[in-house]
Design an enzyme around this catalytic site. Sequence first.
Site, PDB file in Angstrom:
ATOM      1  CB  SER A   2       8.173  -8.812  36.073  1.00  0.00           C
ATOM      2  OG  SER A   2       8.214 -10.186  36.359  1.00  0.00           O
ATOM      3  CE1 TYR A  14      -3.724   2.533   0.648  1.00  0.00           C
ATOM      4  CE2 TYR A  14      -2.145   3.498   2.176  1.00  0.00           C
ATOM      5  CZ  TYR A  14      -3.316   3.592   1.444  1.00  0.00           C
ATOM      6  OH  TYR A  14      -4.065   4.737   1.500  1.00  0.00           O
ATOM      7  CD  GLU A  71       6.527  -6.601   5.308  1.00  0.00           C
ATOM      8  OE1 GLU A  71       7.346  -6.322   4.414  1.00  0.00           O
ATOM      9  OE2 GLU A  71       5.322  -6.300   5.237  1.00  0.00           O
TER      10      GLU A  71
END
Length: 515
Positions: free
Chosen positions: A231, A85, A174
Site C-alpha cells: 500500500s 514440457y 529459470e
Amino acid sequence: MMENREMILVLDFGSQYTQLIARRVRETGVYSEITPYTTSIEKIKDMHPRGVILSGGPASVYAEGAPKADPTIYSLGVPVLGICYGMQLMADNFGGKVTPASTRGYGRSPLKILDGGGELFDGCPTELSVWMSHGDHVDKLPEGFVPIASAADAPYAAMKHENLEFFAIQFHPEVTHTDYGKCILSNFAKNICGCAGDWSPESFIESEIRRIKDTVGDKRVLCGLSGGVDSAVTAALVHKAIGDQLTCVFVDTGLMRLNEAVIVEKAFRDEFHADLVSVNAEDRFLTALKGVTDPEKKRKTIGELFIRVFEDEAAKKGDFDFLAQGTLYPDVIESVSVNGPSATIKSHHNVGGLPKDIKFKLVEPLRELFKDEVREVGKALGLSDDIVYRHPFPGPGLAVRVLGEVTKERCDILRLADNIAVEELKKARLYREVWQAFCVLLPISSVGVMGDERTYDNVAAFRAVNSVDGMTADWCRLPYELLAVISGRIINEVKGISRMVYDISSKPPATIEWE
Ligand code: XMP
C-alpha cells in the site's frame, strides 16, 4: 497493457516454476507476462508479444487430455522457446516422438552444448550444469529440427528449428541451479526476439505515472495505508502521478507494530507532503475486542470495525471516484492459473480489506509486479528501507499474535518483545534474508526466578520463517547465538515476559501465524 511495450509472453502449462520464468526474463530488463495455455490466439495477438515461452508442466504430452496450446502459436511470426514440457509439446506439435525417460531426470545434470547452439547459448561455456525435472524426454526429433545440446539422460537436451526461430530446452533455465540460466533467457529475449531490455523500475514508474494520469484525469483518489510495503508503494506512485488529488487514510488500530504510525506519517506527511489522514482508533478497536478470545471472532470484529472507521474518515474528506489498491501480480495470475484459483488462499486474508460492493473504480498500479519488484519501485520512489523491506504483517495485526484476550497491556508487551527480535535480526544482517519474523504472546504463564524471587509471568514465542509467497514456509535455522541474544534481551528488558521459546514448525501443517 501497453501495446508498444516489448513483452515476452509465458504460456503457463502448470509448472511450479512458471512465475520464475517471467521473473528471470524481467531481470534481464525485458517485461514478461504469464497467461494460461488456454488463452485464445486472438487474445495473444492483442498482447503483441515479441516472443513466446512455453512453460514446463506436470503432464505428459502423449497422455489423454494433455494441455496443448493452439498450434497457430507458431504462426504468430515471433520466436518460440519451449522449456521442459514446453519442449515436449513443441516436439509433439512438429511430429517428433516423446517417450517416458528410462530414469526420471531430476536434479543437476551436466550439459554439453553442440556446434550450432550459438544464438541461444551465446556466452555460455560448452559444458555446464543444468537443472532437470522431467519424466519424459524427446526420443526422436521432429523434422526440420537439429539438436543443440545433449545430456547423459537426454540425448536431445535442446533443439532448434533449422530455418525458423523455434527453440526448446529440456532443462529449467529459470532456476538458480542452472548455470548461465539467465544468460540463456537473455539470449532468447534480446538476441533472438530482438528486445532492447530497457524495462526497469524507473521506466515502470514513468509509464505507470502516465497511465495513472490518463485513468484518473482530474478526479480524486483514496488510498488506505496499512504500514505494509504494497500500500505504501501504491500511494507513493499515485501521489507522484497526481499529487493532491490523492488522499491517504491510515487507521491505527492499536494492533500495529512498534512505531508503525510514526513511520507512515513521517514518510507520507513529512517527506512526500501527501494529504494523509491518520486516525488513532486504538480505543475503539480494543473496546470492540474486549472479552473476545476466538480468533475468527477477532478477525470479524476487526474487519467490520476497520471498514466503518475507514469509511467515516474518508467521508469527512468528501467524494472520491477511485480507490488505489496494492494488488500484486501473483494475486492477478493466481485467479487465472491453469488449475483455477488456488484452494489454499484463505478468505480471511481479506480481513482488513474493503467491502466487495465498493462504489469506487479501482486503480491498481502494481498489478503487474512481483513483490521484489515492488520493493525496487519503492526504493526508486524514495521510500525508506524501513518501509520497503518491512516483513509482511497480517491485516488483523497483533490481535492474531496476542493469543487469548487482546488488551493494551498485552499488545504493549508484545510490541516491545517483537521490536527487540527484529532489531537483533537486523543487527545480524539477517532481516532481509528472512520472509517473516515476529513474536507471539502466549496465553500461559510459567514459573521463573529473577534475582532471588520466583516469578510467574508470560511466555512468548519467537517465529522466523523462510517462504516465497507465504503459502508454504519453513522455520529458519537461525544461529543459536542470535537466538540467545534475542531471548536474553527480551526476558531482561520486557517486563511481563519470563520465558521465550523458538517455533520450529513448518507450514504445512502449521501456519505462519499462531492465532
Ligand atoms: P498463515 O498464518 O495463514 O499466513 O500461514 C500466511 C501469510 O499471510 C499472513 N496473514 C494475513 N495477512 N490478513 C492478511 O493480510 C490476514 O488476516 C492474515 N492472516 C495471515 C501471514 O502473516 C503470513 O504472511
